[in-house]
Design a protein around this motif. Structure first.
Motif, mmCIF file in Angstrom:
data_model
loop_
_atom_site.group_PDB
_atom_site.id
_atom_site.type_symbol
_atom_site.label_atom_id
_atom_site.label_comp_id
_atom_site.label_asym_id
_atom_site.label_seq_id
_atom_site.Cartn_x
_atom_site.Cartn_y
_atom_site.Cartn_z
ATOM 1 N N LEU A 37 62.902 57.288 90.049
ATOM 2 C CA LEU A 37 61.853 56.428 89.524
ATOM 3 C C LEU A 37 62.471 55.143 88.998
ATOM 4 N N THR A 38 61.763 54.053 89.169
ATOM 5 C CA THR A 38 62.250 52.744 88.740
ATOM 6 C C THR A 38 61.401 52.228 87.589
ATOM 7 N N PRO A 39 61.874 51.220 86.857
ATOM 8 C CA PRO A 39 61.091 50.691 85.731
ATOM 9 C C PRO A 39 59.717 50.188 86.136
ATOM 10 N N ALA A 68 53.257 67.906 89.624
ATOM 11 C CA ALA A 68 54.367 67.465 88.782
ATOM 12 C C ALA A 68 55.650 68.201 89.143
ATOM 13 N N SER A 69 55.547 69.485 89.471
ATOM 14 C CA SER A 69 56.738 70.255 89.831
ATOM 15 C C SER A 69 57.359 69.759 91.127
ATOM 16 N N ALA A 78 54.949 60.986 81.129
ATOM 17 C CA ALA A 78 53.774 60.269 81.617
ATOM 18 C C ALA A 78 54.066 59.608 82.958
ATOM 19 N N ARG A 79 55.267 59.048 83.108
ATOM 20 C CA ARG A 79 55.612 58.402 84.377
ATOM 21 C C ARG A 79 55.743 59.425 85.502
ATOM 22 N N LEU A 80 56.328 60.580 85.187
ATOM 23 C CA LEU A 80 56.449 61.619 86.199
ATOM 24 C C LEU A 80 55.065 62.062 86.664
#
Length: 262
Positions: free
Chosen positions: A246-248, A232-233, A219-221
């Motif tokens: 990616l960070t929190p 997405a790719s 979901a985050r991606l």
């Protein structure tokens, strides 16, 4: 007006059907045949792009054939956003015809629609492909101009969607066990290779970096791709090749923090 070939009347629709079948059968099987069919759709029909999506469990599993990289990118948006005409066509088993994506009343795909409009696409026609009465794919036809397909062109497109089942059969066994695809024969290994491996690699890296589950990681991606205007790719390759971490804080609820670029 029909012409006569060998004493038999040949209509425009029948000529299109013959030409589409001939293009796909001109050499090779499987993926190359699917690509040729998509290219033939662009050459013979008033459309600007074509792609064949493989669908399972309500998600696109990969682009099985395309007329080029542009069509492949458009197909990728449906996986990125988890919505789009190809998913609806498989869910309903019926064509999804959108002659004007910019129509204010067209609100079915709030993420997909503006993305493809930004790419210059004004109309999309999703035609389901079935094997043994099970809808397993979709032929998507894209147009840069708005407007419906004529009856002749739509019927030819439906025929092309039927033809798309033939190269799929070259890759499949009769047992559609997607979970065991990588353990099957050569056909299943080729079909499994269509899945977006880079997305699953990137998802695994996010799981390890942020200590979250696979559903939230994916979901985050996807959220990052949406906010960044990428597929997405494309985001997955940035993560796999360590150009992006990616960070929190880049959860969808956190606003427009797009992570850090290495």
């Amino acid at each position: 007006m029909p012409v006569f070939r060998g004493g038999t009347a040949v209509t425009a629709e029948s000529r299109l059907r013959e030409d589409l079948a001939s293009a796909m059968a001109s050499g090779g099987q499987g993926l190359s045949a699917a690509d040729r069919l998509c290219v033939a759709c662009v050459d013979l029909l008033p459309v600007d792009g074509a792609a064949i999506s493989v669908i399972h469990d309500g998600e696109t599993r990969g682009t099985f054939g395309s007329s080029g990289e542009f069509s492949r990118r458009l197909d990728e948006f449906q996986f990125t956003f988890g919505e789009g005409p190809c998913l609806d066509a498989v869910a309903t088993g019926a064509p999804v015809l959108v002659p004007d994506l910019a129509d204010p009343g067209e609100r079915r795909w709030p993420a997909f629609t503006p993305a493809v409009l930004d790419e210059g696409v004004q109309a999309v026609f999703a035609l389901p492909t079935a094997i043994a009465a099970v809808h397993v794919g979709v032929l998507d036809l894209y147009r840069a101009s708005s407007g419906p397909l004529s009856e002749t062109v739509l019927n030819a497109g439906m025929w092309a969607a039927e033809l798309a089942a033939l190269p799929l059969l070259d890759l499949m066994t009769s047992d559609l066990d997607w979970n065991a695809a990588s353990e099957g024969g050569d056909g299943w290994e080729q079909l499994a290779s269509l899945e977006r491996v880079e997305v699953y690699q990137a998802t695994g890296m996010i799981i390890g970096q942020l200590d979250i589950g696979p559903v939230e990681a994916l979901a985050r991606l996807r959220a990052h791709a949406y906010l960044a205007g990428q597929t997405a790719s494309e985001v997955a390759w940035d993560i796999v090749e360590r150009r992006l971490v990616l960070t929190p804080d880049d959860h969808p609820a956190a606003g427009n923090n797009l992570g850090s670029i290495g």
